[in-house]
Motif scaffolding. Structure first.
Motif, PDB file in Angstrom:
ATOM      1  N   UNK A 136      33.180  38.387  37.629  1.00 14.01           N
ATOM      2  CA  UNK A 136      33.307  37.243  38.611  1.00 14.01           C
ATOM      3  C   UNK A 136      33.358  35.807  37.557  1.00 14.01           C
ATOM      4  N   UNK A 137      33.437  35.945  36.173  1.00 12.64           N
ATOM      5  CA  UNK A 137      33.729  34.908  35.382  1.00 12.64           C
ATOM      6  C   UNK A 137      35.241  35.197  34.966  1.00 12.64           C
ATOM      7  N   UNK A 138      35.791  36.126  35.230  1.00 13.56           N
ATOM      8  CA  UNK A 138      37.256  36.300  34.853  1.00 13.56           C
ATOM      9  C   UNK A 138      38.144  35.902  36.045  1.00 13.56           C
ATOM     10  N   UNK A 139      39.288  34.847  35.425  1.00 17.32           N
ATOM     11  CA  UNK A 139      40.229  34.458  36.518  1.00 17.32           C
ATOM     12  C   UNK A 139      40.878  35.317  37.325  1.00 17.32           C
ATOM     13  N   UNK A 140      41.150  35.221  38.588  1.00 15.96           N
ATOM     14  CA  UNK A 140      41.909  36.180  39.322  1.00 15.96           C
ATOM     15  C   UNK A 140      43.375  36.175  38.877  1.00 15.96           C
ATOM     16  N   UNK A 141      43.889  35.368  38.264  1.00 14.73           N
ATOM     17  CA  UNK A 141      45.274  35.330  37.697  1.00 14.73           C
ATOM     18  C   UNK A 141      45.582  36.466  36.961  1.00 14.73           C
ATOM     19  N   UNK A 142      44.356  36.831  35.874  1.00  9.12           N
ATOM     20  CA  UNK A 142      44.810  37.936  35.058  1.00  9.12           C
ATOM     21  C   UNK A 142      44.926  39.088  35.815  1.00  9.12           C
ATOM     22  N   UNK A 159      36.973  40.630  54.209  1.00  8.26           N
ATOM     23  CA  UNK A 159      37.165  40.395  52.839  1.00  8.26           C
ATOM     24  C   UNK A 159      36.759  39.009  52.350  1.00  8.26           C
ATOM     25  N   UNK A 160      36.512  38.708  51.016  1.00  4.94           N
ATOM     26  CA  UNK A 160      36.332  37.537  50.476  1.00  4.94           C
ATOM     27  C   UNK A 160      36.882  36.483  50.790  1.00  4.94           C
ATOM     28  N   UNK A 161      36.847  35.620  51.360  1.00  2.00           N
ATOM     29  CA  UNK A 161      37.531  34.260  51.836  1.00  2.00           C
ATOM     30  C   UNK A 161      38.274  33.715  50.767  1.00  2.00           C
ATOM     31  N   UNK A 162      37.998  33.719  49.437  1.00  4.01           N
ATOM     32  CA  UNK A 162      38.502  33.222  48.434  1.00  4.01           C
ATOM     33  C   UNK A 162      38.916  34.115  47.239  1.00  4.01           C
ATOM     34  N   UNK A 163      39.846  33.996  46.522  1.00  4.94           N
ATOM     35  CA  UNK A 163      40.143  35.080  45.395  1.00  4.94           C
ATOM     36  C   UNK A 163      40.446  34.278  44.170  1.00  4.94           C
ATOM     37  N   UNK A 164      39.312  33.633  43.874  1.00  5.03           N
ATOM     38  CA  UNK A 164      39.276  32.948  42.579  1.00  5.03           C
ATOM     39  C   UNK A 164      39.056  33.710  41.285  1.00  5.03           C
ATOM     40  N   UNK A 171      38.126  37.938  39.200  1.00  6.26           N
ATOM     41  CA  UNK A 171      38.726  39.218  39.226  1.00  6.26           C
ATOM     42  C   UNK A 171      37.856  40.014  40.093  1.00  6.26           C
ATOM     43  N   UNK A 172      36.644  39.922  40.470  1.00  5.98           N
ATOM     44  CA  UNK A 172      35.796  40.757  41.174  1.00  5.98           C
ATOM     45  C   UNK A 172      36.371  40.612  42.578  1.00  5.98           C
ATOM     46  N   UNK A 173      36.539  39.166  43.185  1.00 11.55           N
ATOM     47  CA  UNK A 173      36.790  38.990  44.331  1.00 11.55           C
ATOM     48  C   UNK A 173      38.359  39.578  44.620  1.00 11.55           C
ATOM     49  N   UNK A 174      39.194  39.350  43.807  1.00 12.15           N
ATOM     50  CA  UNK A 174      40.501  40.024  43.918  1.00 12.15           C
ATOM     51  C   UNK A 174      40.513  41.386  43.900  1.00 12.15           C
ATOM     52  N   UNK A 175      39.938  42.045  43.057  1.00 10.18           N
ATOM     53  CA  UNK A 175      39.950  43.814  42.959  1.00 10.18           C
ATOM     54  C   UNK A 175      39.256  44.113  44.288  1.00 10.18           C
ATOM     55  N   UNK A 176      38.093  43.574  44.463  1.00 13.31           N
ATOM     56  CA  UNK A 176      37.084  44.213  45.605  1.00 13.31           C
ATOM     57  C   UNK A 176      38.239  44.130  46.946  1.00 13.31           C
ATOM     58  N   UNK A 177      38.693  43.017  47.361  1.00 16.08           N
ATOM     59  CA  UNK A 177      39.654  42.910  48.310  1.00 16.08           C
ATOM     60  C   UNK A 177      40.538  43.817  48.472  1.00 16.08           C
ATOM     61  N   UNK A 178      41.096  44.350  47.550  1.00 24.62           N
ATOM     62  CA  UNK A 178      42.325  45.223  47.628  1.00 24.62           C
ATOM     63  C   UNK A 178      41.722  46.712  47.315  1.00 24.62           C
ATOM     64  N   UNK A 179      40.551  47.084  46.762  1.00 25.41           N
ATOM     65  CA  UNK A 179      40.216  48.312  46.636  1.00 25.41           C
ATOM     66  C   UNK A 179      38.773  48.569  47.167  1.00 25.41           C
ATOM     67  N   UNK A 180      38.286  47.833  47.575  1.00 25.12           N
ATOM     68  CA  UNK A 180      36.730  48.014  48.286  1.00 25.12           C
ATOM     69  C   UNK A 180      35.729  47.982  46.914  1.00 25.12           C
ATOM     70  N   UNK A 181      34.522  47.563  47.518  1.00 23.81           N
ATOM     71  CA  UNK A 181      33.456  47.440  46.409  1.00 23.81           C
ATOM     72  C   UNK A 181      33.246  48.553  45.725  1.00 23.81           C
ATOM     73  N   UNK A 182      32.896  49.777  46.221  1.00 22.70           N
ATOM     74  CA  UNK A 182      32.646  50.979  45.530  1.00 22.70           C
ATOM     75  C   UNK A 182      33.464  51.373  44.269  1.00 22.70           C
TER      76      UNK A 182
END
Ligand SMILES: Cc1cc2nc3c(=O)[nH]c(=O)nc-3n(C[C@H](O)[C@H](O)[C@H](O)COP(=O)(O)OP(=O)(O)OC[C@H]3O[C@@H](n4cnc5c(N)ncnc54)[C@H](O)[C@@H]3O)c2cc1C
Length: 499
Positions: A163-169, A126-131, A133-144
């Motif tokens: 990757x410019x949108x805050x994960x907290x959204x 997984x992405x080590x950080x979830x800063x 939206x891309x990292x946050x969603x990918x970690x939960x659903x996979x990249x594809x």
């Protein structure tokens, strides 16, 4: 009214709810609305008898106070609407919320296997950080899966890369969800055919009907709603507002009151204070950003075009983001039953190439796209169209918004008789229920209670992982509407990511 006790800025859901709640407490008010109709972003526009929303406005909430208010005001004019919506991607229509068999057959076995493999890979690495939206969603659903069902649509809405949108959204809206949970939920969900997801409430003449009824009630009471009246300035003495100054045509008027409630954009509120706040406050206001929106309603010479209330367009080849079919929200939205009115929704930013297009160019683009999507057979069937532009439709949650908003929040909290409520009033990406709840609490504060409006979070009540006991007691207290109580928290959370 010569001397209202409260001046309310903005005649959208928040402002009108505040006035209505104050009236219940025998507190007088006037509402100042800059446009020529009430409802704000939740208004209903009309063109040659065809009615349409800015987007499509479902009425659903877990907050029973808000739901009771809707019924108190509109009673039998609220209708229940069966919901059908799909995602268009790669020339196929996917049911939304996703249904495993439909998704599998559309994606095909190979693609489905690749999605699963990509999910497993993300679980292992997984992405080590979830800063973002891309990292946050990918970690939960996979990249594809992220690329198919989140990336293109979200980027159309916000106009910036995920990757410019805050994960907290995402965390605020889809907390508690992952591919595993979504699949389990879809496969084993309880019979929820009558839940808010499958059915929603809607005023029979569109959302504006609700707000026009609020307006009528307030006017009859003498708590007047003034249209075409923009607040230009808020005069203050230290941390007390003394009066606001409005412009209506050539007329400049001063309105005094004891208390002031504002639902105008927080950025403009701060900039219109007189004397002006310190520079760092003004700078924080300038740094907050918005996303704008336009809708191109097209009148089609066909009685039944497609069964959905709306369709999300994920394919990047089309610029349209979502298509509403207003006749499927309420038949009364369309004056001629032989015709259909679709709303082609374009997310844009004031001044960009889409925003700057003329009405004729936008109608031409929207017509070409709806035929290109195969939803209308030929251009000849498109009989007419119009365009509605909405400034500041979405408050943007970019990398800096939180610090900037905190600066404004801290500053405004020090005012003795000014409260900010609502969507742009608090720079909150919210639904009507949040705006209304902040308004109800603002009215209670004026009546002597003490609520922190910045802590109101209707999303949290959707997402909090309540224990069974907490959930039961909330239901018993009537804090959760009966319809919402039937709904699993996960269903609602996936829903809210797309409004
Ligand atoms: C595309 C889209 C779809 C949506 N779908 C849904 C949905 O399905 N369900 C749902 O519940 N919500 C939905 N929403 C959200 C909903 O529109 C908002 O939550 C709601 O309108 C916010 O109400 P408000 O009163 O806080 O703000 P607004 O609606 O923005 O109202 C603020 C009012 O203040 C007025 N104003 C601004 N400046 C001044 C000034 N200087 N002087 C006087 N008046 C001023 C404005 O003209 C406006 O009327 C959607 C929003 C969008 C953009």
């Amino acid at each position: 009214m010569n001397n209202p006790e409260v001046v309310i800025i903005g005649g959208g859901p928040a402002g009108l709810t505040a006035a209505y709640e104050l009236a219940k407490k025998n507190i007088t008010s006037i509402t100042l609305e800059k446009s020529s109709q009430v409802g704000g972003i939740s208004r209903t526009e009309t063109y040659k008898g065809y009615r349409f929303d800015i987007g499509g406005h479902r009425f659903f909430t877990k907050v029973s106070e808000v739901q009771q208010l809707w019924h108190e005001v509109l009673a039998s004019d609220m209708i229940k609407v069966p919901r059908l919506s799909r995602i268009y991607y790669d020339s196929k229509f996917f049911s939304y919320p996703l249904e495993p068999y439909n998704a599998l057959s559309n994606l095909g076995l190979r693609n489905s296997a690749l999605i699963l493999a990509s999910y497993c890979k993300t679980k292992l690495f997984p992405h080590p950080v979830e800063d973002n939206l891309e990292q946050w969603v990918t970690n939960r659903f996979g990249r594809r899966l992220y690329r198919i069902f989140f990336k293109t649509y979200t980027e159309k809405v916000w106009g910036i890369e995920c990757d410019k949108i805050q994960a907290d959204w995402a965390a605020q809206r889809i907390k508690g969800l992952s591919l595993k949970k979504a699949v389990l939920n879809a496969l084993f969900k309880v019979n929820n055919t009558k839940t808010l997801i499958k059915e929603f409430e809607y005023p029979r003449l569109g959302p504006g009907m609700m707000w026009e009824r609020f307006q009528d009630i307030l006017n009859e009471q003498g708590n007047t709603v003034h249209l075409d009246t923009a607040v230009l300035r808020l005069d203050r003495e230290g941390k007390r507002i003394t009066n606001v100054v409005t412009g209506s045509g050539d007329r400049i008027t001063q309105h005094t009151a004891k208390d002031f409630v504002s639902s105008m954009p927080i950025t403009q509120l701060v900039q219109r204070l007189n004397p002006q706040p310190p520079d760092h406050i003004l700078q924080a206001a300038k740094n907050l950003k918005y996303r704008d929106f336009l809708i191109v309603p097209l009148i089609i010479d066909q009685p039944n075009l497609f069964p959905d209330n709306w369709i999300y367009i994920h394919s990047p080849h089309f610029r349209v983001g979502r298509i509403q079919n207003f006749k499927n929200w309420s038949p009364e939205m369309v004056p001629d039953p032989q015709k259909t009115c679709v709303g082609m929704e374009y997310f844009c930013s004031e001044g960009d190439e889409l925003w700057e297009k003329s009405e004729a160019e936008l109608i031409e683009l929207a017509s070409r796209e709806i035929v290109g999507l195969g939803l209308v057979d030929s251009l000849d069937q498109i009989k007419d169209g119009t365009t509605i532009r909405q400034h500041k439709a979405y408050p943007v949650y970019d990398g800096e918004y939180r610090q900037n908003l905190q600066v404004l929040q801290d500053y405004l909290k020090t005012f003795e008789n000014l409260q900010t409520i609502g969507r742009n009033g608090m720079h909150r990406y919210n639904n009507q229920d949040h705006s209304m709840l902040t308004a109800i609490l603002a009215a209670k504060n004026i009546a002597g209670e003490n609520h922190d409006l910045w802590n109101v979070n209707v999303e949290r009540s959707y997402h909090e992982d309540f224990t069974k006991e907490q959930w039961k007691s909330k239901k018993e207290q009537g804090a959760i509407s009966p319809e919402a109580a039937q709904l699993s928290q996960r269903e609602i959370s996936l829903e809210k990511v797309r409004d």
